[in-house]
Design a protein around this motif. Structure first.
Motif, mmCIF file in Angstrom:
data_model
loop_
_atom_site.group_PDB
_atom_site.id
_atom_site.type_symbol
_atom_site.label_atom_id
_atom_site.label_comp_id
_atom_site.label_asym_id
_atom_site.label_seq_id
_atom_site.Cartn_x
_atom_site.Cartn_y
_atom_site.Cartn_z
ATOM 1 N N ILE A 25 6.517 6.975 1.606
ATOM 2 C CA ILE A 25 6.978 5.589 1.598
ATOM 3 C C ILE A 25 8.379 5.522 0.995
ATOM 4 C CG2 ILE A 25 5.958 5.057 -0.653
ATOM 5 C CD1 ILE A 25 5.351 2.239 0.432
ATOM 6 N N ARG A 40 0.243 7.788 -4.965
ATOM 7 C CA ARG A 40 0.435 8.456 -3.674
ATOM 8 C C ARG A 40 1.910 8.534 -3.275
ATOM 9 N NH1 ARG A 40 -4.154 9.148 -0.525
ATOM 10 N NH2 ARG A 40 -6.049 8.183 -1.350
ATOM 11 N N ALA A 41 2.758 7.753 -3.934
ATOM 12 C CA ALA A 41 4.185 7.763 -3.623
ATOM 13 C C ALA A 41 4.872 8.925 -4.344
ATOM 14 C CB ALA A 41 4.813 6.432 -4.031
ATOM 15 N N GLN A 91 0.846 -1.185 0.000
ATOM 16 C CA GLN A 91 0.000 0.000 0.000
ATOM 17 C C GLN A 91 0.883 1.237 0.000
ATOM 18 O OE1 GLN A 91 -3.540 0.410 -0.122
ATOM 19 N NE2 GLN A 91 -2.761 2.472 -0.528
ATOM 20 N N CYS A 92 0.842 2.000 -1.071
ATOM 21 C CA CYS A 92 1.675 3.195 -1.168
ATOM 22 C C CYS A 92 1.046 4.353 -0.406
ATOM 23 C CB CYS A 92 1.883 3.579 -2.631
ATOM 24 S SG CYS A 92 2.794 2.341 -3.581
ATOM 25 N N HIS A 93 1.896 5.243 0.053
ATOM 26 C CA HIS A 93 1.441 6.433 0.770
ATOM 27 C C HIS A 93 2.512 7.497 0.663
ATOM 28 C CE1 HIS A 93 4.198 5.447 4.087
ATOM 29 N NE2 HIS A 93 3.781 4.194 3.945
ATOM 30 N N ASP A 94 2.170 8.689 1.035
ATOM 31 C CA ASP A 94 3.114 9.799 0.992
ATOM 32 C C ASP A 94 4.273 9.519 1.939
ATOM 33 O OD1 ASP A 94 4.173 12.300 0.392
ATOM 34 O OD2 ASP A 94 3.123 13.259 2.053
ATOM 35 N N GLU A 132 -2.264 2.081 -5.307
ATOM 36 C CA GLU A 132 -2.253 3.545 -5.241
ATOM 37 C C GLU A 132 -0.831 4.095 -5.348
ATOM 38 O OE1 GLU A 132 -4.540 4.182 -1.574
ATOM 39 O OE2 GLU A 132 -6.275 4.633 -2.838
#
Length: 321
Positions: free
Chosen positions: A99, A169-170, A94-97, A166
């Protein structure tokens, strides 16, 4: 003894990307787009010709499949269905800001390393032995203390389906790292050496298009745009996932959800919300979708108060059209 080894890695030096297809992915029941679509149907995932062809080619060519589209169009569900029909482990990143590579690849289990070091020191003190620094460090940075994150697990475990969810988001740096890993299917852990996938995982990347993903990553992938299904296909999906759903109720739910998607809501409903709404209506004993039943179950399909308030004032029109 100093334990602050940074979780570092580098891409293994190789002559080129692996090209062998995933074992079993393009044979037998999955030997053509039509056969793959039929296999996906057994899981309840109804793939049209374009989607089935893209997924088939991605597996045959050993290329990641980049799925872009609005939330709720079945991007994540596609990876889940592929894992099911291939008998493979689904591994989700799960990608996120913010990572970074360490969160995607591996880390070291510091608390267990520290306990191990104390045990070695205690044993040495009892026996009067002197610890060898190199031997101790080698024992600390062994596989028993390695915490494999999603990408490393996908390289180690075969067969597997790696879902990079997602990716939009990275940040750019993570995209560049991801591009190299997906090209080479191998990484080098400085303390342990190279880890190369015996059989490359099937890779599905998803994006809700909150920002544009760089062309370099897209060029490495096969591209697929997923849109919301038309009414006929959504009815088919409802019947597939909810056996016993009355025909009229399925048609009303699919038609009304289409109207909701055209109503400029903060969050238009996806297929998952359609299924939830139809299931909720079944549970309350509704045989048809009328104003009262719709109002009572609106929380299953709309997730923002502003959307719900707006729709309640227009239910008659939405249901009639």
């Amino acid at each position: 003894m100093h334990l602050a080894h940074p979780p570092s890695c580098r891409i293994a030096a190789v002559t080129g990307p692996a090209t062998a297809p995933m074992n079993g992915a393009v044979t037998g029941a999955h030997s053509s787009p039509a056969a793959l679509a039929a296999a996906l149907r057994t899981t309840g995932y109804l793939a049209d010709e374009g989607l089935a062809t893209s997924a088939f080619l991605a597996m045959s060519m050993n290329r990641p499949l980049f799925c872009e589209g609005e939330p709720g169009t079945g991007k994540t569900a596609l990876a889940q269905a592929l894992a099911q029909i291939l008998g493979a482990e689904l591994i989700r990143l799960q990608c996120h800001d913010g990572i970074d590579a360490a969160q995607a690849l591996y880390d070291w289990d510091f608390p267990r390393q520290l306990l191990h070091l104390r045990a070695l020191e205690a044993t040495a003190s009892l026996g009067g032995e002197r610890l060898n620094a190199d031997t101790v460090e080698a024992s600390l940075y062994s596989e028993r203390f390695l915490l494999a994150r999603p990408i490393l697990r996908a390289l180690q475990n075969s067969p597997s389906v790696l879902l990079v969810d997602e990716v939009d988001r990275a940040d750019d740096e993570f995209e560049a790292f991801l591009l190299e890993v997906l090209t080479e299917h191998a990484v080098t852990i400085p303390e342990l050496g190279e880890v190369r996938a015996a059989t490359p995982p099937v890779v599905v990347l998803t994006s809700n298009r909150t920002r544009e993903v760089h062309d370099a990553l897209k060029r490495r992938c096969l591209y697929l745009w997923l849109d919301h299904p038309d009414v006929a296909r959504e009815i088919e999906i409802l019947h597939s996932r909810l056996p016993g759903l009355p025909d009229r109720l399925a048609a009303q739910v699919a038609g009304t959800v289409r109207n909701l998607r055209q109503a400029e809501l903060l969050k238009p409903p996806g297929v998952a919300e359609s299924l939830d709404w139809a299931r909720a209506l079944q549970l309350v004993g509704a045989r048809t979708l009328d104003v009262d039943a719709a109002a009572a179950t609106l929380g299953a399909v709309l997730k923002y108060r502003e959307d719900a308030d707006r729709v309640r004032n227009q239910l008659d029109a939405l249901l009639a059209s």
